[in-house]
Design an enzyme around this catalytic site. Structure first.
Site, PDB file in Angstrom:
ATOM      1  N   CYS A   1       0.745  -1.273  -0.062  1.00  0.00           N
ATOM      2  CA  CYS A   1       0.310  -0.258   0.297  1.00  0.00           C
ATOM      3  C   CYS A   1       0.668   1.122  -0.053  1.00  0.00           C
ATOM      4  CB  CYS A   1      -0.980   0.506   1.343  1.00  0.00           C
ATOM      5  SG  CYS A   1       0.453  -0.107   3.095  1.00  0.00           S
TER       6      CYS A   1
ATOM      7  N   HIS B   1      -2.276   0.200   7.367  1.00  0.00           N
ATOM      8  CA  HIS B   1      -2.185   0.929   5.515  1.00  0.00           C
ATOM      9  C   HIS B   1      -2.495   2.572   4.903  1.00  0.00           C
ATOM     10  CE1 HIS B   1      -4.458  -0.547   2.362  1.00  0.00           C
ATOM     11  NE2 HIS B   1      -5.068   0.364   2.106  1.00  0.00           N
TER      12      HIS B   1
ATOM     13  N   ASN C   1      -7.996   4.612  -1.817  1.00  0.00           N
ATOM     14  CA  ASN C   1      -7.430   3.271  -1.513  1.00  0.00           C
ATOM     15  C   ASN C   1      -6.852   2.881  -3.204  1.00  0.00           C
ATOM     16  OD1 ASN C   1      -6.703   1.737  -0.071  1.00  0.00           O
ATOM     17  ND2 ASN C   1      -8.934   1.108   0.344  1.00  0.00           N
TER      18      ASN C   1
END
Length: 466
Positions: free
Chosen positions: A89, A384, A406
């Protein structure tokens, strides 16, 4: 017979006497069980929880209204990425920021960077970091905390924006079309397991060389041979990173602009960055209420390359962080940011709010820990990274909600791949923000330039973003 009974009685008595305090005694167990007389309501809850997901039962119906998707400040939309079953991520978010800045600077051109390319070098560099760390600590016992740090997690997917900066500055970037994803970049677990095992084996060999007093040149030669094998495994699982390629940029409609040019990864990187390096252009800030604000901290060994930069940040109150974020978004720039994303997240709606679930009422208790207490006890921390893209302000200029791009694909969340979060959630579960220098106040920049306080990577908050 009587003798056997006497011996047994003596043994039982000795066992009872020798029993350590602090265990669950019969008396304590009786007191615990006395509190477990279930009412009809309790039995209904037992049946319901046994047959349903806890989040479904704890969902706060009063907070289930339609989500307001309007934002008073919003950056340009771009395609949503998908990290698949990997912990990359930090790389996806970092590259989202870079391609957003490129589009903003050119005002028309778009580019998608290859995560596979930079991941190849990330894994090779992390392998070297582990092996050299083992050499550097070779005189310490195997159970030393720093030695165990290297052997416990020889290599991993996670990281921070500092890794994007160091890796891109060293190896450049390539377009996604030039080096696409492989099965093992989308699904990293097996390759990571095998490479980690090999690195642990090599680590023991290097420790033996240090113990026997081998010369540094011999150790360096052995490490190079080991990295040859790691490189070979990465070629098989990720692909061979290109040295040259031909590429033509496209506009937002997918139309080619100009003639294809020949690039190396470094010349391509220099072109998309406008001739600048990433390092030196940003300040990382964090909200950690356990530590003093307006001070700079550095996390030992929290880097991607042995010769790169440790993760360094200025600790700030949320008010300061939010104002920097608002000013940066207002200028059209997206921001690397990280969160404890699993807390109070309604995954179906792509909506994060502290009032999404009422776990306390379901279990007849409360969950009162504050942010500092949650961090200190490993109950919360950055897990994250996502790309901050929008904020909605009230009439007084205060944030009411935020939006991020995202990296879980376009079939998830709000507006095809985004996550909306309330400001009260943002303040509780947001941790890191990377801010361009031009939006960093002088007071914060001065703090960033002071000698940092060194902290250990085992700290609850300093886990890599995945």
């Amino acid at each position: 017979m009587r003798k056997s009974i006497l011996i047994l009685s003596t043994c039982l008595a000795m066992t009872a006497t020798a029993q350590k305090s602090g265990g669950i005694s019969q008396k304590m167990l009786q007191e615990i069980q006395k509190e477990q007389q279930l009412t009809a309501t309790d039995r209904a809850l037992v049946n319901a929880i046994a047959a349903n997901a806890i989040d479904n039962l704890a969902k706060n119906h009063a907070n289930d209204a339609a989500i307001d998707t309007h934002f008073s400040i919003e950056t340009r939309k771009q395609t949503i990425t998908d990290q698949q079953s990997s912990g990359r991520c930090w790389m996806f978010s970092g590259m989202n920021v870079l391609r957003g800045d490129f589009n903003l600077r050119t005002d028309s051109l778009v580019v998608n960077f290859s995560q596979a390319y930079l991941f190849f070098w990330d894994q090779l560099e992390k392998a070297n970091l582990m092996l050299q760390g083992v050499v550097d600590t070779g005189a310490k016992p195997i159970d030393d905390v720093r030695v165990q740090f290297f052997f416990h997690s020889p290599i991993g997917d996670g990281g921070t924006f500092c890794g994007v900066a160091d890796l891109a500055d060293k190896y450049g970037l390539v377009p996604a079309e030039v080096m696409p994803e492989s099965f093992s970049t989308d699904n990293t677990a097996k390759a990571r397991q095998l490479i980690s095992s090999k690195l642990r084996e090599y680590g023991l060999q290097l420790r033996e060389m240090v113990e026997k007093g081998k010369k540094p040149a011999a150790i360096e030669k052995a490490k190079t041979r080991m990295l040859c094998q790691i490189y070979h495994m990465l070629q098989y699982t990720i692909g061979n990173p290109p040295e040259k390629f031909s590429y033509a940029f496209k506009n937002a409609k997918g139309q080619t602009v100009g003639e294809p040019k020949e690039y190396t990864p470094m010349s391509f990187y220099q072109e998309v960055m406008g001739g600048k390096s990433i390092n030196g252009t940003f300040v990382m800030v964090m909200n950690d209420p356990r530590r003093d604000y307006y001070k700079t901290y550095e996390v030992e060994y929290d880097r991607h390359t042995y010769d790169g930069h440790n993760w360094k940040y200025v600790n700030l109150p949320m008010d300061d962080i939010e104002q920097m974020a608002i000013n940066t978004l207002r200028a059209g720039h997206k921001l690397y940011s990280s969160y404890d994303v699993g807390k109070m997240l309604d995954r179906k709606r792509g909506y994060a709010d502290t009032e999404n679930f009422d776990y306390g009422s379901l279990f007849g208790t409360t969950f009162p820990m504050n942010k500092a207490e949650r961090i200190s006890t490993f109950d919360s921390g950055s897990t994250h990274a996502m790309t901050l893209t929008a904020v909605d302000l009230d009439k007084k200029g205060k944030a009411t909600k935020w939006k991020v791009e995202n990296s879980w694909g376009a079939d998830w969340g709000q507006q095809k791949g985004c996550l909306i979060m309330t400001d009260r959630w943002f303040r509780e579960y947001m941790f890191r923000l990377v801010v361009p220098n031009e939006f960093v106040p002088e007071k914060v920049m001065q703090a960033y330039q002071t000698p940092p306080v060194m902290v250990m990577p085992e700290d609850p908050l300093f886990l890599p973003d995945e």
